[in-house]
Design a protein around this motif. Sequence first.
Motif, short mmCIF file in Angstrom:
data_model
loop_
_atom_site.label_atom_id
_atom_site.label_comp_id
_atom_site.label_asym_id
_atom_site.label_seq_id
_atom_site.Cartn_x
_atom_site.Cartn_y
_atom_site.Cartn_z
N GLU A 15 -0.55 10.50 12.69
CA GLU A 15 0.39 10.03 11.66
C GLU A 15 0.36 8.50 11.55
N TYR A 16 0.33 7.83 12.69
CA TYR A 16 0.31 6.37 12.65
C TYR A 16 -1.04 5.86 12.17
N LEU A 19 -0.95 5.83 8.49
CA LEU A 19 -0.25 4.66 7.98
C LEU A 19 -1.16 3.44 8.00
N ARG A 22 -3.75 3.67 5.24
CA ARG A 22 -3.13 3.40 3.93
C ARG A 22 -2.80 1.93 3.75
N LEU A 23 -2.39 1.28 4.84
CA LEU A 23 -2.07 -0.15 4.77
C LEU A 23 -3.30 -0.95 4.36
N LEU A 63 7.24 -2.65 7.04
CA LEU A 63 6.57 -1.74 6.10
C LEU A 63 7.09 -1.95 4.68
N PHE A 77 2.70 5.20 2.29
CA PHE A 77 2.16 4.88 3.61
C PHE A 77 2.45 5.94 4.66
N LEU A 78 3.30 6.91 4.33
CA LEU A 78 3.72 7.91 5.31
C LEU A 78 3.10 9.27 5.03
#
Length: 81
Positions: A15-16, A19, A22-23, A63, A77-78
Amino acid sequence: MEPSKPKRGAVHTPEYQFLLTRLRRARIACGLTQVQVAKALRRPQSYVTKCELGERRLDPIDLARFAKVYQKPIRYFLPKL
């Protein structure tokens, strides 16, 4: 005695990692460099690098600031859980 398993931090979860991916993608899609993003956030360029690499943990406020610069909703982002 059994060997201990290495501890995995939260930045190593799928999951991280989602993120972090996506960042980086959001920044690139906006055509911005890390230096430009750092200036917009009023932070050093190393801050952006560390955030993108997972060396610095993002809190919700961080974020939200990135999301504003990239003109994306936070949910972008999630991962869907």
